[in-house]
Design a protein around this motif. Structure first.
Motif, PDB file in Angstrom:
ATOM      1  N   TYR B  88     -16.792  -2.797  -3.744  1.00  0.00           N
ATOM      2  CA  TYR B  88     -15.432  -2.282  -3.705  1.00  0.00           C
ATOM      3  C   TYR B  88     -15.051  -1.875  -2.293  1.00  0.00           C
ATOM      4  O   TYR B  88     -15.891  -1.730  -1.415  1.00  0.00           O
ATOM      5  N   GLN B  89     -13.739  -1.663  -2.140  1.00  0.00           N
ATOM      6  CA  GLN B  89     -13.217  -1.256  -0.842  1.00  0.00           C
ATOM      7  C   GLN B  89     -13.832   0.064  -0.414  1.00  0.00           C
ATOM      8  O   GLN B  89     -14.304   0.216   0.707  1.00  0.00           O
ATOM      9  N   VAL B  91     -16.811   2.080  -0.373  1.00  0.00           N
ATOM     10  CA  VAL B  91     -18.206   1.723  -0.586  1.00  0.00           C
ATOM     11  C   VAL B  91     -18.774   2.625  -1.678  1.00  0.00           C
ATOM     12  O   VAL B  91     -18.797   3.843  -1.535  1.00  0.00           O
ATOM     13  N   ASN B  92     -19.210   2.016  -2.773  1.00  0.00           N
ATOM     14  CA  ASN B  92     -19.727   2.842  -3.858  1.00  0.00           C
ATOM     15  C   ASN B  92     -21.236   2.955  -3.789  1.00  0.00           C
ATOM     16  O   ASN B  92     -21.961   2.444  -4.621  1.00  0.00           O
ATOM     17  N   LEU B  93     -21.670   3.615  -2.729  1.00  0.00           N
ATOM     18  CA  LEU B  93     -23.097   3.888  -2.580  1.00  0.00           C
ATOM     19  C   LEU B  93     -23.258   5.384  -2.374  1.00  0.00           C
ATOM     20  O   LEU B  93     -22.310   6.145  -2.494  1.00  0.00           O
ATOM     21  N   LEU B  94     -24.470   5.787  -2.053  1.00  0.00           N
ATOM     22  CA  LEU B  94     -24.751   7.208  -1.909  1.00  0.00           C
ATOM     23  C   LEU B  94     -25.009   7.530  -0.446  1.00  0.00           C
ATOM     24  O   LEU B  94     -26.086   7.253   0.070  1.00  0.00           O
ATOM     25  N   PRO B  95     -24.026   8.111   0.229  1.00  0.00           N
ATOM     26  CA  PRO B  95     -24.202   8.389   1.660  1.00  0.00           C
ATOM     27  C   PRO B  95     -25.317   9.392   1.917  1.00  0.00           C
ATOM     28  O   PRO B  95     -25.840   9.457   3.023  1.00  0.00           O
ATOM     29  N   GLY B 142     -25.249   7.519   5.115  1.00  0.00           N
ATOM     30  CA  GLY B 142     -24.005   8.088   5.633  1.00  0.00           C
ATOM     31  C   GLY B 142     -23.939   8.152   7.147  1.00  0.00           C
ATOM     32  O   GLY B 142     -22.869   8.338   7.714  1.00  0.00           O
ATOM     33  N   VAL B 146     -19.117   2.184   8.489  1.00  0.00           N
ATOM     34  CA  VAL B 146     -18.635   1.659   7.213  1.00  0.00           C
ATOM     35  C   VAL B 146     -19.039   0.193   7.057  1.00  0.00           C
ATOM     36  O   VAL B 146     -19.380  -0.263   5.968  1.00  0.00           O
ATOM     37  N   GLN B 149     -22.544  -0.018   5.933  1.00  0.00           N
ATOM     38  CA  GLN B 149     -22.611   0.399   4.528  1.00  0.00           C
ATOM     39  C   GLN B 149     -22.100  -0.713   3.620  1.00  0.00           C
ATOM     40  O   GLN B 149     -22.659  -0.969   2.550  1.00  0.00           O
ATOM     41  N   SER B 173     -11.121  -1.137   5.789  1.00  0.00           N
ATOM     42  CA  SER B 173     -11.341  -0.080   6.775  1.00  0.00           C
ATOM     43  C   SER B 173     -12.286  -0.521   7.892  1.00  0.00           C
ATOM     44  O   SER B 173     -12.978   0.295   8.469  1.00  0.00           O
TER      45      SER B 173
END
Lengths: 325, 505
Positions: B88-89, B91-95, B142, B146, B149, B173
């Motif tokens: 997804y735009q 970022v659906n991860l865990l920073p 994190g 971006v 990521q 972004s």
């Protein structure tokens, strides 16, 4: 150093400095006797704080901890002294009840999407009220098994004693650290605290993990209650009032971020020891009111929250602040 | 069309929300080893289609086929097991966790029941080098840019699914170099035989990387085409859906250079948002802003209103230099802003029509000059009448009104503050014909009364009808200023599509 380690390092440094200052003033404080008592006196707090660490890393809070300690004490006292259960059976029942209690809170938090603050606040009133309905008085526990456990200890060089309950606390910390840092469950807990939406998209079983986290916290609180009953040899419905707040303080001072996602179980150990040090210092001094403990803890907490803010704001990656696209 | 040629296919997919047909019998086919761009303006049904293909929504009709077999995708995780991964735009991860853990969360290698960190980081390092990333897998996600990521997210999605990769505005972004980096990765994956759906608003990027394009409009399939058969203008035309060739030329409103200058923006911009632009606005002038979604139109409006403060350039109001640090500054200068997302940023849904109308005026007056109820009623009544707001009562919650009436309420809110300069972002989107006409009429009336306005709209006919000048945005840059006679939607489409480096692409 990883930035998440920095608050922990700061706590450790502060602990060493504070201990050195205390020892300079009261050389007697540098002894295995005092250290052993640290562990014994704070065992119940430490055990509860391990559970709290998991809850806070996952981005929640558990206010029911102190009440569960009190309830467990009363339940065990009543089961052994009035109903003649063997303490071990009473322990098992208490832990089982706590597990169900924690699971119910976890279910409510996840499925009804109620903030953990509210659910565990309700849990706190329930457990405290439940304890007071069973009895209003302090119920003494006189059982030879208690005496046996009380005598169980390791003698340390220098006259110190590592009591059974001190050992239990250390075991819980070690187990907790392993669980947090080396298991999938542990990584799920951090994932929930980091971003629960991402976590669920990445396949983290959010519901199961949430329930397990609150079960863990309640079971450890019940274990803390067992330890507390060993420590006081009694069950009292108003025991351990406010311990949840001490536990939260220890967790935060130990370097866990209150907003979740970052933290260390062993950091909480340092946090608990730092709180114990403050208390011991005030006892050694003798002239200070015990309320100074609260003031010092307040100052420490404030310091740590500011420190974490600074560390995490200063080292955030250079990217744009979240804004609308 | 043989079934087997598609890895993933939607056949006659229908999705209905309430009474709204979000997808109307849409067909979509994806081949292995292709990058397939999915285009459409907001509300065209792109995201609905993607959500159906990833299992987030269930279709109300039609089927989804994987490798020619009809499947039911219960949720995104289930789609993953069919080989469909999504990035997804956002970022659906865990920073907060390490790069390695983000790659393997839920599938970590274990030894004696414990996570084997050493092996996980070793595997991660190998995997990352395949994507041209040389970084410490133990480092916190994190702390990386971006773009990195985003690539980590792609690596995870490919690792776990490996057949279809859906990229939902992955470049929104990123800066130019980062986009190129990402495109290299996408190119490699395509050669490796992955089927890739690429969603973006940037046409350059579509032409740079995609093989085929599917355009949706208003929930319907417009067309699926081989990209080398199309040029930029064709694509814009498909997206906006105007049969532009037949739309007659309209003259813009005559400019009125005799009136005084109200606003002057010089080199005004904001990093990572809008490139610096120059714009002079006279009193009694409507500046139309055209451009595709994501071209920086809304960002420009927000900068002009101080919602996102500019970090470069200067602004002069009535010849005097001024700075906007916040929207409060802008309101004090007599600015008003009707935002694009009416529900989220415009109305206060649970408050009454009256309260919604007076709130900006009250904000301008400050704490100590409270408007009493009678004054509020008078103001609200005045605008309710002049704007023809159709509400049963001025005390009913504004969320119960229709979209058009809500828009009139927001417009009234700013008119009550007697502004010198109004910014309207898509004022006529999603409202009924009557309200639409009323709003266009109001814009014309305000202009004749001497108010300066900036109006952003995707409705090109409409922009032409009321604007004195038209500026065109593309890729967050103001690329053209159109003035004079013979401006028609066709000219604007050309300006939107035209790219100075088209020859080099």
């Amino acid at each position: 150093m990883k930035r998440s380690l920095r608050p922990l390092a700061a706590t450790a440094v502060i602990f060493v400095i504070a201990y050195a200052v205390a020892v300079l003033q009261f050389p007697n404080m540098l002894s295995t006797r005092v250290l052993g008592n640290f562990l014994t006196d704070n065992a119940f707090l430490g055990i509860a704080a391990v559970g709290m660490t998991f809850v806070i890393i996952s981005g929640g809070i558990d206010l029911s901890v102190g009440a569960v300690i009190g309830f467990t004490g009363v339940l065990i006292a009543v089961l052994t002294s009035w109903l003649g259960f063997h303490p071990l059976a009473a322990f098992a029942i208490a832990l089982g009840v706590a597990a169900l209690f924690g699971a119910a809170m976890g279910f409510t938090i996840h499925y009804l999407q109620v903030p953990s603050f509210i659910v565990t606040l309700a849990g706190m009133f329930l457990a405290r009220g439940g304890a007071s309905i069973i009895t209003q008085d302090s119920v003494p526990i006189k059982h030879e098994f208690y005496a046996t456990l009380g005598d169980l200890m390791i003698r340390l060089p220098g006259g110190g004693r590592l009591s059974f309950i001190g050992m239990v606390m250390i075991a819980v910390f070690l187990g907790g650290a392993l669980l947090a840092h080396r298991t999938k469950f542990g990584s799920y807990v951090y994932a929930l605290g980091g971003n629960s939406v991402s976590a669920s998209l990445m396949g983290v079983p959010v519901a199961r993990t949430t329930v397990q986290i609150y079960m863990l916290s309640s079971v450890l609180a019940a274990l803390a209650g067992i330890v507390f009953s060993l420590y006081t040899s009694a069950g009292y419905p108003l025991a351990a009032v406010g311990v949840e707040l001490d536990a939260i303080s220890a967790v935060v001072i130990g370097g866990t971020l209150l907003t979740g996602g970052y933290g260390f179980v062993l950091g909480t150990f340092v946090g608990v020891m730092l709180l114990g040090l403050v208390q011991t210092y005030i006892i050694f001094d003798g002239t200070l009111s015990s309320w100074w403990t609260k003031i010092v803890i307040g100052v420490l907490l404030f310091l740590f929250i500011v420190l974490q803010r600074v560390i995490f704001a200063a080292s955030a990656p250079a990217e744009k602040s979240p804004e609308k696209v | 069309m043989a079934d087997s040629q598609y890895v993933l296919e939607a056949r006659g997919v229908i999705k209905i929300f309430g009474s709204h047909m979000a997808l109307d019998a849409v067909d979509f086919g994806l081949r292995a080893g292709e990058v397939h761009a999915l285009l459409g303006e907001n509300g065209a049904g792109k995201s609905t289609l993607i959500k159906i293909l990833t299992g987030a929504y269930q279709p109300d009709g039609g089927q989804v086929l994987v490798d020619g077999q009809a499947v039911t995708l219960d949720n995104p995780l289930h789609a993953q097991t069919h080989g469909i991964g999504t990035v997804y735009q956002e970022v659906n991860l865990l920073p907060n966790r390490s790069v390695a853990e983000n790659l393997y969360l839920g599938h970590q290698p274990t030894r004696f029941g414990l996570v084997d960190h050493r092996r996980m980081e070793r595997d991660a390092r190998v995997l990352l080098t395949r994507y041209g990333l040389d970084l410490d897998p133990g480092s916190e996600l994190g702390t990386h840019s971006v773009a990195v990521q985003q690539i980590v997210a792609i690596a995870r999605a490919v690792q776990l699914s490996g057949k279809v990769l859906i990229l939902d505005e992955p470049t929104a972004s990123l800066d130019r170099n980062e986009v190129e980096r990402l495109f290299e990765v996408i190119g490699d994956l395509k050669r490796a035989g992955l089927a890739i759906i690429f969603i973006t608003h940037f046409l350059d990027q579509v032409f740079a990387i995609a093989d085929r394009v599917t355009v949706l409009r208003n929930g319907r399939l417009v067309d699926t085409q081989q990209l080398d058969a199309l040029n930029r203008t064709d694509v814009v035309r498909l997206m906006l859906g105007k049969d532009i060739a037949f739309s007659g030329a309209t003259d813009l409103e005559p400019e009125n250079p005799t009136t005084e200058v109200l606003l002057e923006f010089t080199g005004y911009g904001r990093r990572r948002s809008v490139h610096p632009f120059n714009l002079t606005i006279h009193k009694g002038e409507v500046i139309g802003v055209a451009g595709l979604l994501g071209s920086g139109r809304t960002e420009m409006a927000r900068i002009m209103f101080g919602a996102d403060p500019a970090d470069q350039g200067t602004m002069r109001v009535n010849g005097k230099a001024a700075t906007l640090r916040s929207t409060t500054d802008a309101i004090a200068l007599g600015f008003g802003f009707c935002p694009e997302d009416r529900k989220a940023e415009g109305i206060l849904g649970d408050l009454s029509v009256r309260e919604n109308i007076v709130i900006a005026l009250q904000g301008k007056l400050g704490w100590f000059k409270a408007l009493n109820r009678d004054e509020q009623l008078e103001i609200a009544g005045k605008f309710g009448e002049s704007m023809d707001i159709r509400a049963a009562s001025l005390d009913m919650p504004v969320k119960l009104l229709s979209g058009g009436n809500q828009q009139k309420v927001i417009l009234s809110r700013w008119l009550a503050t007697d502004p010198a300069f109004l910014i309207l972002d898509e004022p006529t989107r999603g409202i009924d014909v009557g309200a639409h006409a009323e709003i266009v009429r109001t814009i014309n009336r305000l202009r004749d009364d001497g108010m300066a306005m900036v109006v952003i709209s995707s409705e090109l006919d409409e922009v032409v009808a009321y604007s004195s000048r038209i500026v065109v945005m593309r890729d967050r840059e103001m690329v053209a200023e159109l003035r004079g006679k013979n401006i028609n939607p066709g000219v604007i489409v050309q300006a939107i599509a035209n790219n100075p480096d088209e020859a080099t692409l």
